[in-house]
Scaffold this motif. Structure first.
Motif, PDB file in Angstrom:
ATOM      1  N   GLY A  32       0.559   5.987  11.719  1.00  0.00           N
ATOM      2  CA  GLY A  32       0.262   7.117  11.307  1.00  0.00           C
ATOM      3  C   GLY A  32       0.897   7.571  10.086  1.00  0.00           C
ATOM      4  N   ALA A  33       1.884   6.811   9.429  1.00  0.00           N
ATOM      5  CA  ALA A  33       2.561   6.880   8.407  1.00  0.00           C
ATOM      6  C   ALA A  33       1.881   7.117   6.876  1.00  0.00           C
ATOM      7  CB  ALA A  33       3.745   6.044   8.245  1.00  0.00           C
ATOM      8  N   LEU A  34       1.164   6.161   6.912  1.00  0.00           N
ATOM      9  CA  LEU A  34       0.264   5.866   5.559  1.00  0.00           C
ATOM     10  C   LEU A  34      -0.577   7.230   5.349  1.00  0.00           C
ATOM     11  CD1 LEU A  34      -0.712   2.158   5.506  1.00  0.00           C
ATOM     12  CD2 LEU A  34       0.796   3.564   4.104  1.00  0.00           C
ATOM     13  N   PRO A  35      -1.126   7.847   6.183  1.00  0.00           N
ATOM     14  CA  PRO A  35      -2.186   9.285   5.955  1.00  0.00           C
ATOM     15  C   PRO A  35      -1.140  10.175   5.387  1.00  0.00           C
ATOM     16  CG  PRO A  35      -2.701   8.222   7.962  1.00  0.00           C
ATOM     17  CD  PRO A  35      -1.704   7.285   7.562  1.00  0.00           C
ATOM     18  N   LEU A  36       0.120  10.408   6.140  1.00  0.00           N
ATOM     19  CA  LEU A  36       1.079  11.324   6.062  1.00  0.00           C
ATOM     20  C   LEU A  36       1.591  11.131   4.587  1.00  0.00           C
ATOM     21  CD1 LEU A  36       2.853  11.487   9.733  1.00  0.00           C
ATOM     22  CD2 LEU A  36       1.298  13.281   8.208  1.00  0.00           C
ATOM     23  N   LEU A  37       1.918   9.791   4.260  1.00  0.00           N
ATOM     24  CA  LEU A  37       2.503   9.424   2.886  1.00  0.00           C
ATOM     25  C   LEU A  37       1.573   9.950   1.879  1.00  0.00           C
ATOM     26  CD1 LEU A  37       4.823   8.277   1.400  1.00  0.00           C
ATOM     27  CD2 LEU A  37       3.535   6.085   1.493  1.00  0.00           C
ATOM     28  N   ALA A  38       0.194   9.807   2.140  1.00  0.00           N
ATOM     29  CA  ALA A  38      -0.770   9.872   0.996  1.00  0.00           C
ATOM     30  C   ALA A  38      -0.923  11.510   0.839  1.00  0.00           C
ATOM     31  CB  ALA A  38      -2.342   9.339   1.679  1.00  0.00           C
ATOM     32  N   ALA A  39      -0.801  12.282   1.978  1.00  0.00           N
ATOM     33  CA  ALA A  39      -0.852  13.679   2.014  1.00  0.00           C
ATOM     34  C   ALA A  39       0.335  14.214   1.083  1.00  0.00           C
ATOM     35  CB  ALA A  39      -0.825  14.262   3.295  1.00  0.00           C
ATOM     36  N   ALA A  67       4.461   9.901  -5.759  1.00  0.00           N
ATOM     37  CA  ALA A  67       5.104  11.424  -5.584  1.00  0.00           C
ATOM     38  C   ALA A  67       6.678  11.349  -6.158  1.00  0.00           C
ATOM     39  CB  ALA A  67       5.347  11.182  -3.861  1.00  0.00           C
ATOM     40  N   VAL A  68       7.089  10.008  -6.129  1.00  0.00           N
ATOM     41  CA  VAL A  68       8.713   9.988  -6.661  1.00  0.00           C
ATOM     42  C   VAL A  68       8.742  10.275  -8.151  1.00  0.00           C
ATOM     43  CG1 VAL A  68      10.415   8.266  -6.901  1.00  0.00           C
ATOM     44  CG2 VAL A  68       9.012   8.060  -5.013  1.00  0.00           C
ATOM     45  N   GLY A  69       7.784   9.840  -8.742  1.00  0.00           N
ATOM     46  CA  GLY A  69       7.694  10.415 -10.085  1.00  0.00           C
ATOM     47  C   GLY A  69       7.456  11.802 -10.266  1.00  0.00           C
ATOM     48  N   ALA A  70       6.469  12.368  -9.501  1.00  0.00           N
ATOM     49  CA  ALA A  70       5.978  13.565  -9.649  1.00  0.00           C
ATOM     50  C   ALA A  70       7.267  14.766  -9.379  1.00  0.00           C
ATOM     51  CB  ALA A  70       4.882  13.932  -8.766  1.00  0.00           C
ATOM     52  N   ILE A  71       7.848  14.534  -8.050  1.00  0.00           N
ATOM     53  CA  ILE A  71       8.901  15.274  -7.602  1.00  0.00           C
ATOM     54  C   ILE A  71      10.273  15.082  -8.628  1.00  0.00           C
ATOM     55  CG2 ILE A  71      10.868  15.594  -5.827  1.00  0.00           C
ATOM     56  CD1 ILE A  71       8.567  15.154  -3.935  1.00  0.00           C
ATOM     57  N   PHE A 104      -0.066  13.323  -2.364  1.00  0.00           N
ATOM     58  CA  PHE A 104      -1.090  14.099  -3.184  1.00  0.00           C
ATOM     59  C   PHE A 104      -0.612  15.531  -3.426  1.00  0.00           C
ATOM     60  CE2 PHE A 104      -5.132  16.524  -2.771  1.00  0.00           C
ATOM     61  CZ  PHE A 104      -5.765  16.004  -3.797  1.00  0.00           C
ATOM     62  N   ALA A 105      -0.117  16.157  -2.461  1.00  0.00           N
ATOM     63  CA  ALA A 105       0.600  17.498  -2.741  1.00  0.00           C
ATOM     64  C   ALA A 105       1.509  17.472  -3.692  1.00  0.00           C
ATOM     65  CB  ALA A 105       1.265  18.080  -1.511  1.00  0.00           C
ATOM     66  N   ALA A 106       2.370  16.486  -3.929  1.00  0.00           N
ATOM     67  CA  ALA A 106       3.456  16.239  -4.740  1.00  0.00           C
ATOM     68  C   ALA A 106       2.959  16.301  -6.263  1.00  0.00           C
ATOM     69  CB  ALA A 106       4.361  15.195  -4.504  1.00  0.00           C
ATOM     70  N   VAL A 107       1.955  15.407  -6.339  1.00  0.00           N
ATOM     71  CA  VAL A 107       1.375  15.363  -7.740  1.00  0.00           C
ATOM     72  C   VAL A 107       0.780  16.438  -7.979  1.00  0.00           C
ATOM     73  CG1 VAL A 107      -0.426  13.953  -8.944  1.00  0.00           C
ATOM     74  CG2 VAL A 107       1.311  12.760  -7.620  1.00  0.00           C
ATOM     75  N   VAL A 160       0.767  -1.352   0.123  1.00  0.00           N
ATOM     76  CA  VAL A 160       0.006  -0.153  -0.091  1.00  0.00           C
ATOM     77  C   VAL A 160       1.058   1.185   0.043  1.00  0.00           C
ATOM     78  CG1 VAL A 160      -1.706   1.264   1.371  1.00  0.00           C
ATOM     79  CG2 VAL A 160      -1.925  -1.149   1.021  1.00  0.00           C
ATOM     80  N   SER A 161       2.023   1.310   0.768  1.00  0.00           N
ATOM     81  CA  SER A 161       2.863   2.472   1.001  1.00  0.00           C
ATOM     82  C   SER A 161       3.539   2.644  -0.347  1.00  0.00           C
ATOM     83  CB  SER A 161       3.742   2.307   2.166  1.00  0.00           C
ATOM     84  OG  SER A 161       4.916   1.241   1.661  1.00  0.00           O
ATOM     85  N   LEU A 162       3.800   1.572  -1.097  1.00  0.00           N
ATOM     86  CA  LEU A 162       4.616   1.788  -2.548  1.00  0.00           C
ATOM     87  C   LEU A 162       3.334   2.343  -3.365  1.00  0.00           C
ATOM     88  CD1 LEU A 162       6.951  -1.116  -2.977  1.00  0.00           C
ATOM     89  CD2 LEU A 162       7.745   1.129  -2.858  1.00  0.00           C
ATOM     90  N   LEU A 163       2.149   1.948  -3.506  1.00  0.00           N
ATOM     91  CA  LEU A 163       1.023   2.079  -4.316  1.00  0.00           C
ATOM     92  C   LEU A 163       0.852   3.768  -4.199  1.00  0.00           C
ATOM     93  CD1 LEU A 163      -0.752   0.779  -6.500  1.00  0.00           C
ATOM     94  CD2 LEU A 163      -2.412   0.786  -4.525  1.00  0.00           C
TER      95      LEU A 163
END
Lengths: 238, 221
Positions: free
Chosen positions: B191-198, B140-144, B201-204, B132-135
Protein backbone atom coordinates in the motif's frame (compact mmCIF):
# COMPACT_ATOMS: atom_id res chain seq x y z
CA UNK A 1 -10.91 41.01 17.77
CA UNK A 2 -8.77 43.29 15.63
CA UNK A 3 -9.54 46.16 17.99
CA UNK A 4 -7.33 44.48 20.59
CA UNK A 5 -4.58 43.96 18.05
CA UNK A 6 -3.45 47.51 18.61
CA UNK A 7 -0.25 47.06 20.69
CA UNK A 8 -1.21 49.81 23.16
CA UNK A 9 -4.67 48.31 23.73
CA UNK A 10 -3.11 44.89 23.94
CA UNK A 11 -0.61 46.00 26.56
CA UNK A 12 -3.25 47.49 28.86
CA UNK A 13 -5.68 44.57 28.42
CA UNK A 14 -3.05 41.85 28.82
CA UNK A 15 -1.60 43.67 31.81
CA UNK A 16 -5.00 43.53 33.49
CA UNK A 17 -5.64 39.87 32.61
CA UNK A 18 -2.17 38.56 33.40
CA UNK A 19 -2.28 38.42 37.24
CA UNK A 20 -5.62 36.59 37.17
CA UNK A 21 -4.39 34.16 34.57
CA UNK A 22 -1.19 33.52 36.53
CA UNK A 23 -3.19 32.96 39.72
CA UNK A 24 -5.57 30.61 37.91
CA UNK A 25 -2.74 28.52 36.52
CA UNK A 26 -1.02 28.37 39.93
CA UNK A 27 -4.26 27.28 41.63
CA UNK A 28 -5.16 24.74 38.96
CA UNK A 29 -1.66 23.27 38.88
CA UNK A 30 -1.47 23.09 42.68
CA UNK A 31 -4.92 21.51 42.90
CA UNK A 32 -4.23 19.15 40.06
CA UNK A 33 -0.88 18.10 41.51
CA UNK A 34 -2.44 17.49 44.92
CA UNK A 35 -5.28 15.46 43.44
CA UNK A 36 -2.92 13.58 41.16
CA UNK A 37 0.04 12.95 43.44
CA UNK A 38 -1.68 12.53 46.84
CA UNK A 39 -5.43 12.08 46.55
CA UNK A 40 -5.56 9.64 43.64
CA UNK A 41 -4.87 6.01 44.59
CA UNK A 42 -2.09 4.03 42.87
CA UNK A 43 -3.32 2.31 39.74
CA UNK A 44 -3.99 -1.43 40.04
CA UNK A 45 -1.64 -2.17 37.14
CA UNK A 46 0.79 0.72 36.97
CA UNK A 47 1.13 1.49 40.66
CA UNK A 48 2.42 4.96 41.41
CA UNK A 49 3.81 5.32 37.90
CA UNK A 50 0.34 6.26 36.72
CA UNK A 51 0.92 9.67 38.29
CA UNK A 52 3.35 10.54 35.50
CA UNK A 53 0.27 10.73 33.29
CA UNK A 54 -0.87 13.90 35.05
CA UNK A 55 2.21 15.83 34.02
CA UNK A 56 2.75 14.04 30.72
CA UNK A 57 -0.58 14.05 28.89
CA UNK A 58 -1.35 17.76 29.45
CA UNK A 59 2.16 18.66 28.24
CA UNK A 60 1.52 16.81 25.00
CA UNK A 61 -1.88 18.47 24.57
CA UNK A 62 -0.42 21.90 25.22
CA UNK A 63 2.40 21.28 22.75
CA UNK A 64 -0.10 20.50 20.00
CA UNK A 65 -2.30 23.44 20.94
CA UNK A 66 0.78 25.69 20.78
CA UNK A 67 1.49 24.63 17.20
CA UNK A 68 -2.11 25.30 16.24
CA UNK A 69 -1.99 28.76 17.81
CA UNK A 70 1.38 29.48 16.21
CA UNK A 71 0.08 28.48 12.78
CA UNK A 72 -3.09 30.55 13.27
CA UNK A 73 -1.05 33.58 14.32
CA UNK A 74 1.25 33.02 11.33
CA UNK A 75 -1.72 32.98 8.98
CA UNK A 76 -3.09 36.19 10.47
CA UNK A 77 0.34 37.80 10.26
CA UNK A 78 0.78 36.72 6.66
CA UNK A 79 -2.68 37.74 5.44
CA UNK A 80 -3.36 40.91 7.44
CA UNK A 81 0.31 41.86 7.90
CA UNK A 82 -0.22 42.49 11.55
CA UNK A 83 2.96 42.90 13.64
CA UNK A 84 1.25 41.71 16.84
CA UNK A 85 0.36 38.40 15.17
CA UNK A 86 4.01 38.05 14.09
CA UNK A 87 5.12 38.58 17.67
CA UNK A 88 2.51 36.10 18.91
CA UNK A 89 3.74 33.42 16.49
CA UNK A 90 7.38 34.06 17.30
CA UNK A 91 6.89 33.86 21.05
CA UNK A 92 4.68 30.75 20.88
CA UNK A 93 7.41 28.66 19.24
CA UNK A 94 9.91 28.30 22.12
CA UNK A 95 7.02 27.57 24.49
CA UNK A 96 5.70 24.92 22.12
CA UNK A 97 9.15 23.39 21.83
CA UNK A 98 9.46 23.39 25.61
CA UNK A 99 6.14 21.63 26.14
CA UNK A 100 7.01 19.15 23.39
CA UNK A 101 10.32 18.38 25.09
CA UNK A 102 8.53 18.11 28.43
CA UNK A 103 6.06 15.66 26.92
CA UNK A 104 8.88 13.58 25.44
CA UNK A 105 10.92 13.54 28.66
CA UNK A 106 8.03 12.71 30.98
CA UNK A 107 6.84 10.09 28.50
CA UNK A 108 10.29 8.57 28.51
CA UNK A 109 10.36 8.55 32.33
CA UNK A 110 7.01 6.75 32.28
CA UNK A 111 8.10 4.34 29.56
CA UNK A 112 11.15 3.10 31.47
CA UNK A 113 9.25 1.31 34.27
CA UNK A 114 6.17 0.53 32.15
CA UNK A 115 7.56 -0.56 28.81
CA UNK A 116 11.03 -1.39 30.11
CA UNK A 117 12.70 1.07 27.78
CA UNK A 118 13.29 4.81 27.59
CA UNK A 119 12.25 5.00 24.00
CA UNK A 120 10.22 3.00 21.53
CA UNK A 121 9.60 3.92 17.91
CA UNK A 122 5.91 4.18 18.58
CA UNK A 123 3.83 6.34 16.27
CA UNK A 124 2.91 8.87 18.93
CA UNK A 125 6.49 9.26 20.15
CA UNK A 126 7.98 9.53 16.70
CA UNK A 127 5.58 12.16 15.47
CA UNK A 128 6.22 14.13 18.64
CA UNK A 129 9.95 14.01 18.04
CA UNK A 130 9.34 15.30 14.51
CA UNK A 131 7.15 18.05 15.98
CA UNK A 132 10.08 19.08 18.15
CA UNK A 133 12.29 19.32 15.06
CA UNK A 134 9.65 21.42 13.31
CA UNK A 135 9.68 23.82 16.25
CA UNK A 136 13.49 23.94 16.27
CA UNK A 137 13.64 24.59 12.53
CA UNK A 138 11.11 27.40 12.93
CA UNK A 139 13.14 28.99 15.73
CA UNK A 140 16.39 28.59 13.78
CA UNK A 141 14.92 30.20 10.69
CA UNK A 142 13.61 33.10 12.71
CA UNK A 143 16.96 33.66 14.38
CA UNK A 144 18.89 33.50 11.12
CA UNK A 145 17.07 36.39 9.43
CA UNK A 146 17.95 39.77 10.86
CA UNK A 147 15.18 41.89 9.40
CA UNK A 148 12.21 41.32 11.69
CA UNK A 149 9.33 41.60 9.21
CA UNK A 150 11.15 39.38 6.72
CA UNK A 151 11.91 36.84 9.42
CA UNK A 152 8.26 36.88 10.47
CA UNK A 153 7.00 36.24 6.92
CA UNK A 154 9.52 33.49 6.23
CA UNK A 155 8.82 31.76 9.53
CA UNK A 156 5.07 32.13 8.93
CA UNK A 157 5.36 30.36 5.57
CA UNK A 158 7.31 27.58 7.27
CA UNK A 159 4.74 27.29 10.07
CA UNK A 160 1.90 26.99 7.55
CA UNK A 161 3.78 24.42 5.44
CA UNK A 162 4.36 22.51 8.67
CA UNK A 163 0.68 22.78 9.59
CA UNK A 164 -0.30 21.29 6.23
CA UNK A 165 2.32 18.58 6.49
CA UNK A 166 1.79 17.71 10.16
CA UNK A 167 -1.34 15.57 9.65
CA UNK A 168 0.41 13.75 6.80
CA UNK A 169 3.43 13.09 9.01
CA UNK A 170 1.11 11.86 11.75
CA UNK A 171 -0.68 9.57 9.32
CA UNK A 172 2.52 8.21 7.77
CA UNK A 173 4.10 7.51 11.14
CA UNK A 174 0.97 5.70 12.34
CA UNK A 175 0.93 3.70 9.11
CA UNK A 176 4.61 2.90 9.61
CA UNK A 177 4.25 1.54 13.14
CA UNK A 178 1.17 -0.52 12.35
CA UNK A 179 3.19 -2.11 9.57
CA UNK A 180 6.25 -2.80 11.69
CA UNK A 181 5.17 -3.31 15.24
CA UNK A 182 5.98 -6.94 16.01
CA UNK A 183 5.49 -7.23 19.74
CA UNK A 184 2.56 -5.29 21.10
CA UNK A 185 3.48 -2.43 23.36
CA UNK A 186 0.04 -1.16 23.98
CA UNK A 187 -1.21 1.49 26.28
CA UNK A 188 -4.15 0.64 28.47
CA UNK A 189 -6.34 1.47 25.51
CA UNK A 190 -9.98 0.61 25.55
CA UNK A 191 -10.40 0.60 29.29
CA UNK A 192 -11.98 3.82 30.45
CA UNK A 193 -10.05 5.99 32.83
CA UNK A 194 -11.64 6.02 36.28
CA UNK A 195 -13.05 9.37 37.49
CA UNK A 196 -10.52 9.44 40.30
CA UNK A 197 -7.81 9.74 37.64
CA UNK A 198 -9.85 11.82 35.25
CA UNK A 199 -10.38 14.79 37.58
CA UNK A 200 -6.71 15.45 38.33
CA UNK A 201 -5.97 15.05 34.62
CA UNK A 202 -8.69 17.55 33.78
CA UNK A 203 -7.37 20.05 36.36
CA UNK A 204 -3.82 19.61 35.15
CA UNK A 205 -4.86 20.08 31.52
CA UNK A 206 -6.57 23.35 32.40
CA UNK A 207 -3.59 24.34 34.53
CA UNK A 208 -1.12 23.68 31.72
CA UNK A 209 -3.30 25.60 29.28
CA UNK A 210 -3.52 28.55 31.67
CA UNK A 211 0.23 28.35 32.26
CA UNK A 212 0.88 28.37 28.53
CA UNK A 213 -1.29 31.45 28.01
CA UNK A 214 0.31 33.18 31.01
CA UNK A 215 3.83 32.57 29.70
CA UNK A 216 2.74 33.44 26.19
CA UNK A 217 1.31 36.79 27.26
CA UNK A 218 4.44 37.54 29.28
CA UNK A 219 6.62 36.74 26.28
CA UNK A 220 4.51 38.82 23.89
CA UNK A 221 4.60 41.75 26.33
CA UNK A 222 8.36 41.41 26.78
CA UNK A 223 8.87 41.36 23.02
CA UNK A 224 6.73 44.46 22.52
CA UNK A 225 8.60 46.27 25.30
CA UNK A 226 11.96 45.20 23.87
CA UNK A 227 11.03 46.58 20.49
CA UNK A 228 9.83 49.83 22.05
CA UNK A 229 13.04 50.14 24.04
CA UNK A 230 15.07 49.51 20.91
CA UNK A 231 13.27 52.13 18.87
CA UNK A 232 13.56 54.61 21.75
CA UNK A 233 17.29 53.93 21.87
CA UNK A 234 17.57 54.42 18.10
CA UNK A 235 15.66 57.68 18.37
CA UNK A 236 17.90 58.88 21.19
CA UNK A 237 21.11 57.83 19.51
CA UNK A 238 23.19 60.77 18.27
CA UNK B 1 6.01 27.70 -22.11
CA UNK B 2 9.06 28.80 -24.09
CA UNK B 3 10.36 30.68 -21.08
CA UNK B 4 9.70 27.65 -18.87
CA UNK B 5 11.62 25.33 -21.19
CA UNK B 6 14.42 27.87 -21.60
CA UNK B 7 14.85 28.11 -17.82
CA UNK B 8 14.65 24.33 -17.51
CA UNK B 9 17.32 23.68 -20.13
CA UNK B 10 19.53 26.46 -18.74
CA UNK B 11 19.41 24.96 -15.25
CA UNK B 12 20.08 21.46 -16.55
CA UNK B 13 23.07 22.68 -18.52
CA UNK B 14 24.37 24.62 -15.51
CA UNK B 15 24.06 21.56 -13.31
CA UNK B 16 25.54 19.15 -15.81
CA UNK B 17 28.61 21.18 -16.71
CA UNK B 18 31.68 21.86 -14.63
CA UNK B 19 30.98 23.31 -11.22
CA UNK B 20 27.37 22.14 -11.38
CA UNK B 21 27.20 19.52 -8.73
CA UNK B 22 24.89 16.94 -10.27
CA UNK B 23 27.74 14.44 -10.31
CA UNK B 24 28.70 15.43 -6.78
CA UNK B 25 25.27 14.42 -5.47
CA UNK B 26 25.62 11.05 -7.17
CA UNK B 27 29.08 10.48 -5.71
CA UNK B 28 27.81 11.51 -2.27
CA UNK B 29 24.91 9.06 -2.60
CA UNK B 30 27.30 6.22 -3.44
CA UNK B 31 29.76 7.18 -0.70
CA UNK B 32 27.10 7.25 2.03
CA UNK B 33 25.74 3.90 0.85
CA UNK B 34 29.27 2.47 0.98
CA UNK B 35 29.92 3.70 4.49
CA UNK B 36 26.84 2.02 5.97
CA UNK B 37 28.05 -1.60 5.59
CA UNK B 38 31.36 -0.50 7.11
CA UNK B 39 29.41 0.73 10.09
CA UNK B 40 26.86 -2.03 10.62
CA UNK B 41 28.88 -5.02 9.46
CA UNK B 42 28.94 -7.12 6.32
CA UNK B 43 26.06 -9.45 7.21
CA UNK B 44 24.23 -9.65 3.87
CA UNK B 45 20.91 -10.64 5.46
CA UNK B 46 20.96 -7.52 7.61
CA UNK B 47 22.10 -5.36 4.71
CA UNK B 48 19.27 -6.59 2.48
CA UNK B 49 16.85 -5.81 5.28
CA UNK B 50 18.03 -2.21 5.74
CA UNK B 51 18.89 -1.47 2.09
CA UNK B 52 15.61 0.30 1.33
CA UNK B 53 15.87 2.60 4.33
CA UNK B 54 19.57 3.31 3.92
CA UNK B 55 19.34 4.09 0.22
CA UNK B 56 16.27 6.25 0.75
CA UNK B 57 17.95 8.27 3.50
CA UNK B 58 21.10 8.57 1.39
CA UNK B 59 19.03 9.73 -1.58
CA UNK B 60 17.29 12.38 0.52
CA UNK B 61 20.61 13.65 1.88
CA UNK B 62 22.16 13.70 -1.59
CA UNK B 63 19.19 15.68 -2.91
CA UNK B 64 19.54 18.17 -0.06
CA UNK B 65 23.19 18.66 -0.93
CA UNK B 66 22.26 20.11 -4.31
CA UNK B 67 19.21 21.98 -2.99
CA UNK B 68 21.37 24.47 -1.18
CA UNK B 69 22.30 25.99 -4.55
CA UNK B 70 18.82 25.80 -6.07
CA UNK B 71 18.19 29.54 -5.81
CA UNK B 72 21.33 30.71 -4.01
CA UNK B 73 23.66 30.90 -7.04
CA UNK B 74 21.09 32.81 -9.10
CA UNK B 75 20.35 35.02 -6.12
CA UNK B 76 23.99 35.91 -5.62
CA UNK B 77 24.78 36.87 -9.21
CA UNK B 78 21.48 38.70 -9.64
CA UNK B 79 20.00 36.46 -12.32
CA UNK B 80 17.13 35.55 -10.00
CA UNK B 81 16.01 39.19 -10.09
CA UNK B 82 16.15 39.12 -13.89
CA UNK B 83 14.14 35.90 -13.99
CA UNK B 84 11.61 37.38 -11.57
CA UNK B 85 11.20 40.42 -13.85
CA UNK B 86 10.78 38.18 -16.92
CA UNK B 87 7.57 36.78 -18.38
CA UNK B 88 7.57 33.65 -16.21
CA UNK B 89 5.63 33.78 -12.93
CA UNK B 90 7.64 32.95 -9.84
CA UNK B 91 5.50 29.84 -9.30
CA UNK B 92 6.39 28.55 -12.76
CA UNK B 93 10.02 29.49 -12.13
CA UNK B 94 10.01 27.37 -8.99
CA UNK B 95 8.39 24.48 -10.86
CA UNK B 96 11.05 24.71 -13.58
CA UNK B 97 13.79 24.76 -10.96
CA UNK B 98 12.28 21.77 -9.17
CA UNK B 99 12.02 19.90 -12.46
CA UNK B 100 15.62 20.72 -13.37
CA UNK B 101 16.80 19.66 -9.93
CA UNK B 102 14.95 16.37 -10.24
CA UNK B 103 16.26 15.67 -13.74
CA UNK B 104 19.85 16.28 -12.62
CA UNK B 105 19.67 14.76 -9.12
CA UNK B 106 16.61 12.65 -8.38
CA UNK B 107 16.53 10.81 -11.68
CA UNK B 108 20.26 9.93 -11.78
CA UNK B 109 20.04 8.79 -8.14
CA UNK B 110 17.12 6.56 -9.06
CA UNK B 111 19.02 5.08 -12.00
CA UNK B 112 22.08 4.45 -9.84
CA UNK B 113 20.09 2.86 -7.01
CA UNK B 114 19.74 -0.68 -8.49
CA UNK B 115 23.54 -0.86 -8.75
CA UNK B 116 23.92 0.01 -5.06
CA UNK B 117 21.08 -2.37 -4.21
CA UNK B 118 23.23 -5.18 -5.62
CA UNK B 119 25.90 -4.30 -3.06
CA UNK B 120 23.25 -4.70 -0.37
CA UNK B 121 22.14 -8.08 -1.75
CA UNK B 122 18.60 -6.82 -2.25
CA UNK B 123 16.42 -9.36 -4.13
CA UNK B 124 15.29 -8.39 -7.62
CA UNK B 125 11.63 -7.73 -6.79
CA UNK B 126 12.59 -5.48 -3.87
CA UNK B 127 15.11 -3.65 -6.07
CA UNK B 128 12.33 -2.98 -8.55
CA UNK B 129 10.19 -1.60 -5.72
CA UNK B 130 13.10 0.60 -4.60
CA UNK B 131 13.57 1.87 -8.14
CA UNK B 132 9.88 2.71 -8.56
CA UNK B 133 9.61 4.28 -5.10
CA UNK B 134 12.64 6.51 -5.75
CA UNK B 135 11.28 7.38 -9.18
CA UNK B 136 7.97 8.62 -7.83
CA UNK B 137 9.26 9.82 -4.45
CA UNK B 138 12.30 11.94 -5.29
CA UNK B 139 10.21 14.69 -6.97
CA UNK B 140 8.60 15.27 -3.56
CA UNK B 141 12.05 15.61 -1.98
CA UNK B 142 13.00 18.29 -4.49
CA UNK B 143 9.64 20.04 -4.24
CA UNK B 144 9.55 20.27 -0.45
CA UNK B 145 13.25 21.06 -0.44
CA UNK B 146 12.55 23.96 -2.78
CA UNK B 147 10.38 25.54 -0.06
CA UNK B 148 13.33 25.34 2.31
CA UNK B 149 15.69 26.66 -0.36
CA UNK B 150 13.35 29.58 -1.04
CA UNK B 151 13.04 30.38 2.65
CA UNK B 152 16.79 30.31 3.26
CA UNK B 153 17.96 32.07 0.11
CA UNK B 154 20.14 35.01 1.05
CA UNK B 155 20.10 33.98 4.70
CA UNK B 156 23.30 33.64 6.70
CA UNK B 157 24.02 29.96 7.45
CA UNK B 158 21.04 29.20 5.22
CA UNK B 159 22.67 26.01 4.05
CA UNK B 160 22.78 24.74 7.61
CA UNK B 161 19.19 25.64 8.41
CA UNK B 162 17.82 24.13 5.21
CA UNK B 163 18.22 20.47 6.29
CA UNK B 164 16.76 21.19 9.73
CA UNK B 165 13.57 22.64 8.32
CA UNK B 166 13.21 20.24 5.41
CA UNK B 167 14.08 16.85 6.91
CA UNK B 168 11.10 16.57 9.32
CA UNK B 169 8.78 17.47 6.47
CA UNK B 170 10.23 14.65 4.39
CA UNK B 171 9.47 11.94 6.94
CA UNK B 172 6.42 10.67 4.99
CA UNK B 173 8.48 10.21 1.79
CA UNK B 174 11.11 8.15 3.62
CA UNK B 175 8.48 6.11 5.46
CA UNK B 176 6.46 5.25 2.36
CA UNK B 177 9.52 4.85 0.11
CA UNK B 178 11.42 2.49 2.39
CA UNK B 179 8.13 0.87 3.40
CA UNK B 180 7.47 -0.10 -0.20
CA UNK B 181 10.77 -2.00 -0.28
CA UNK B 182 10.14 -3.69 3.08
CA UNK B 183 6.64 -4.71 2.02
CA UNK B 184 8.11 -6.62 -0.92
CA UNK B 185 10.71 -8.27 1.33
CA UNK B 186 7.97 -9.32 3.76
CA UNK B 187 5.68 -10.46 0.98
CA UNK B 188 2.95 -8.08 2.07
CA UNK B 189 0.56 -6.29 -0.25
CA UNK B 190 2.07 -2.97 -1.07
CA UNK B 191 0.00 0.00 0.00
CA UNK B 192 3.04 2.26 0.29
CA UNK B 193 3.52 3.10 -3.38
CA UNK B 194 0.06 4.66 -3.93
CA UNK B 195 0.49 6.67 -0.72
CA UNK B 196 3.94 7.79 -1.83
CA UNK B 197 2.56 8.76 -5.23
CA UNK B 198 -0.20 10.78 -3.57
CA UNK B 199 2.29 12.52 -1.27
CA UNK B 200 4.63 13.26 -4.14
CA UNK B 201 1.85 14.55 -6.36
CA UNK B 202 0.52 16.88 -3.66
CA UNK B 203 4.04 18.09 -2.84
CA UNK B 204 4.92 18.90 -6.45
CA UNK B 205 1.56 20.57 -6.95
CA UNK B 206 1.59 22.77 -3.83
CA UNK B 207 5.28 23.43 -3.16
CA UNK B 208 5.85 25.89 -6.03
CA UNK B 209 3.32 28.23 -4.43
CA UNK B 210 5.01 28.15 -1.03
CA UNK B 211 8.48 28.40 -2.57
CA UNK B 212 7.39 31.33 -4.75
CA UNK B 213 5.94 33.11 -1.71
CA UNK B 214 9.25 32.64 0.07
CA UNK B 215 11.23 33.88 -2.94
CA UNK B 216 8.99 36.92 -3.35
CA UNK B 217 9.68 37.77 0.26
CA UNK B 218 13.44 37.34 0.01
CA UNK B 219 13.71 39.20 -3.30
CA UNK B 220 11.82 42.17 -1.90
CA UNK B 221 14.08 42.36 1.13
Amino acid sequence: MLRYANPAKFMSLSGAVLPWLAAASALLLAGGLYLGLFAAPPDYQQGDTVRVMFVHVPAAWTAMMAYGLMAAASLIGLVWRHPLADVAAKTAAPLGALFTALGLITGSLWGRPMWGTWWVWDGRLTSFLLLLFLYLGYIALWNAIEDETRAARAAAILALVGAVNLPIIEFSVDWWTTLHQGESILRRGGSLIAPVFLWPLFAMALGYTALFFTLWLVRIRTEILTRRARSLMLMGAP
Amino acid sequence: MTAFLALLSRDIRLAARAGGGAMLALAFFAAVATLVPLGVGADLKLLARIAGGVLWVAAVLASLLALDRLFQADFEDGSLDVIALGPLSLEATCLAKIAAHWLTTGLPLTILSPLLAVLFDLPFAATAALFVSLLIGTPAVGAIGAIGAGLTVGVRRGGLILPLIVLPLLAPAVIFGAGAVLAVLDGLSNGALPLLAAFSFAAVLLSPFAAAAALRLNLAG
